[in-house]
Scaffold this active site. Structure first.
Site, PDB file in Angstrom:
ATOM      1  NE  ARG A  45      37.194  35.850  56.759  1.00 36.52           N
ATOM      2  CZ  ARG A  45      37.361  35.074  57.842  1.00 36.52           C
ATOM      3  NH1 ARG A  45      38.179  34.053  57.811  1.00 36.52           N
ATOM      4  NH2 ARG A  45      36.695  35.342  58.945  1.00 36.52           N
ATOM      5  CE1 TYR A  97      46.754  47.506  35.938  1.00 39.59           C
ATOM      6  CE2 TYR A  97      47.066  46.275  37.959  1.00 39.59           C
ATOM      7  CZ  TYR A  97      46.426  47.274  37.237  1.00 39.59           C
ATOM      8  OH  TYR A  97      45.465  48.024  37.842  1.00 39.59           O
ATOM      9  CG  ASP A 168      49.177  38.903  35.088  1.00 39.54           C
ATOM     10  OD1 ASP A 168      48.235  38.489  34.390  1.00 39.54           O
ATOM     11  OD2 ASP A 168      49.116  39.962  35.736  1.00 39.54           O
ATOM     12  CE  LYS A 193      42.122  44.121  33.593  1.00 45.67           C
ATOM     13  NZ  LYS A 193      41.625  45.140  34.452  1.00 45.67           N
TER      14      LYS A 193
END
Ligand code: PLP
Length: 380
Positions: A45, A97, A168, A193
């Site tokens: 983690r 988005y 972004d 993406k």
């Protein structure tokens, strides 16, 4: 070194066995050197070699000091918003988005955060903002209307007021646009993406140069746990190696399709900053090396039936997402941007006849023929 060389050779080398691909370290925990010291890797983690390798590769292609890989693009956005404290306000451009919008409009209030939706950051008067504004969140070109925001202007104006600039950059990638070089503080991605490129995983990235902010983000990411797992880190690293060549092909196909749509009787309006008639065409050229491979258009639904058009497409898959090798089509009003209230959709132009295309790397003649056939068959 050029972008592709860095992309292919970025990340760590496998020193022990000489594998040309850095291995997948499928281990949640790592043996520690002794009772007094912590090793380089302790628990996945917090840190994992395969994830660290892709983070190095990403920082290198961005020309940045630090990158953090998260479990999805939304995990990257959440991480960045964790930098805010109660009472802080964010400026956000009005077509981002849908998931980012869902976060801001549903989760901000209970966290004691505020937001202001800005219609056009290029004309926004930053001198009027008060000291509660701590961040400006920009997506350019915007989603789904492909409006272009002047990153340099936003940076200059925001920094006068000590406001953090977050971009972004999902639609662009570092291959086309490097917001950090334009002065932005933080760049984030849905690496699901173009970076991954094959629609086979979810991932997010946060990229930056500031050491103090990086340390805070690293602490928060280890605390909250939304990290990228080792196997997806490996796949992401593999995807990034071909990012440049894929983008070249995506761009080549997209301009041809945009020009085909522009002259078509079935189309009311095309939104693509690579077209000379687009309002952001000149600005886009000053801050990016290309206009990307997402475009939207309004179908002339007076003469063409939208449902039949979508149904008759055989190569374009009707699905959300973008940036994969395959071409996709979606309807923002009922899919990616359904979280926007109807009035907001209308106000900013996300109409029911708006369709968004993600152009893949197939043979462009086949893509145009697919659109052409579907237009013909959907004529009323
Ligand atoms: C521009 C943009 N940012 C962020 C996201 C969220 O990314 P993810 O789906 O990987 O969580 C998306 C997803 O579609 C996106 O298109």
């Amino acid at each position: 070194m050029g972008f592709n060389t860095v992309a292919v050779h970025g990340g760590f080398k496998d020193e022990s066995k000489g594998a040309v691909n850095y291995p997948v370290y499928l281990s949640s925990t790592f043996v520690q050197p002794d009772t007094e010291h912590e090793g380089e890797y302790c628990y996945t983690r917090g840190n994992n070699p395969t994830r660290a390798s892709v983070e190095r590769q990403v920082a290198d292609i961005e020309g940045a000091k630090y990158a953090l890989a998260t479990s999805s693009g939304m995990a990257a956005t959440s991480l960045v918003f964790e930098l805010l404290n109660k009472g802080d306000k964010v400026l956000i451009n009005d077509n981002v988005y849908g998931g980012t919008w869902r976060f801001v409009s549903n989760l901000f209030e209970k966290r004691g955060l505020e937001y202001e939706v800005v219609n056009d950051l290029n004309a926004y008067d930053f001198s009027k903002v008060d000291s509660s504004v701590k961040m400006v969140f920009v997506e350019t070109p915007s989603n789904p209307l492909l409006e272009v925001t002047d990153i340099r202007r936003v940076v200059t104006e925001a920094h006068k007021k000590n406001i953090l600039v977050v971009v972004d950059n999902t639609f662009m990638t570092a291959y086309l646009q490097k917001p950090l070089d334009l002065g932005a503080d933080i760049v984030e991605y849905s690496a699901t993406k173009y970076y991954a490129g094959h629609s086979d995983l979810l991932a997010g990235l946060v990229v930056l140069n500031d050491e103090e902010i990086y340390k805070r983000l690293k602490f928060i990411s280890n605390t909250l746990g939304g990290i990228l797992d080792p196997f997806d880190a490996f796949l992401l690293q593999r995807g990034i190696k071909t990012l440049g060549v894929r983008m070249d092909r995506h761009l080549e196909n997209t301009i041809k399709i945009a020009e085909y749509l522009e002259g078509n009787d079935a189309v009311e309006e095309v939104f693509y900053p690579g077209l000379k008639g687009h309002g952001g065409y000149e600005l886009q050229k000053t801050q990016a090396k290309g206009a990307g491979a997402v475009l939207s258009f309004k179908l002339n639904t007076k003469d063409y039936d939208l449902h039949t058009f979508v149904e008759k497409l055989h190569i374009f898959d009707f699905a959300v997402s973008l940036g994969g090798v395959e071409s996709l089509i979606c309807r923002p009003a009922t899919m990616t941007h359904e979280s926007y209230a109807k009035e907001l959709q209308e106000k900013i132009g996300i109409t029911p006849n708006l369709l968004r295309l993600s152009i893949g790397i197939e043979d462009v003649e086949d893509l145009i023929e697919d659109l052409d056939n579907a237009f013909k068959q959907s004529k009323k």
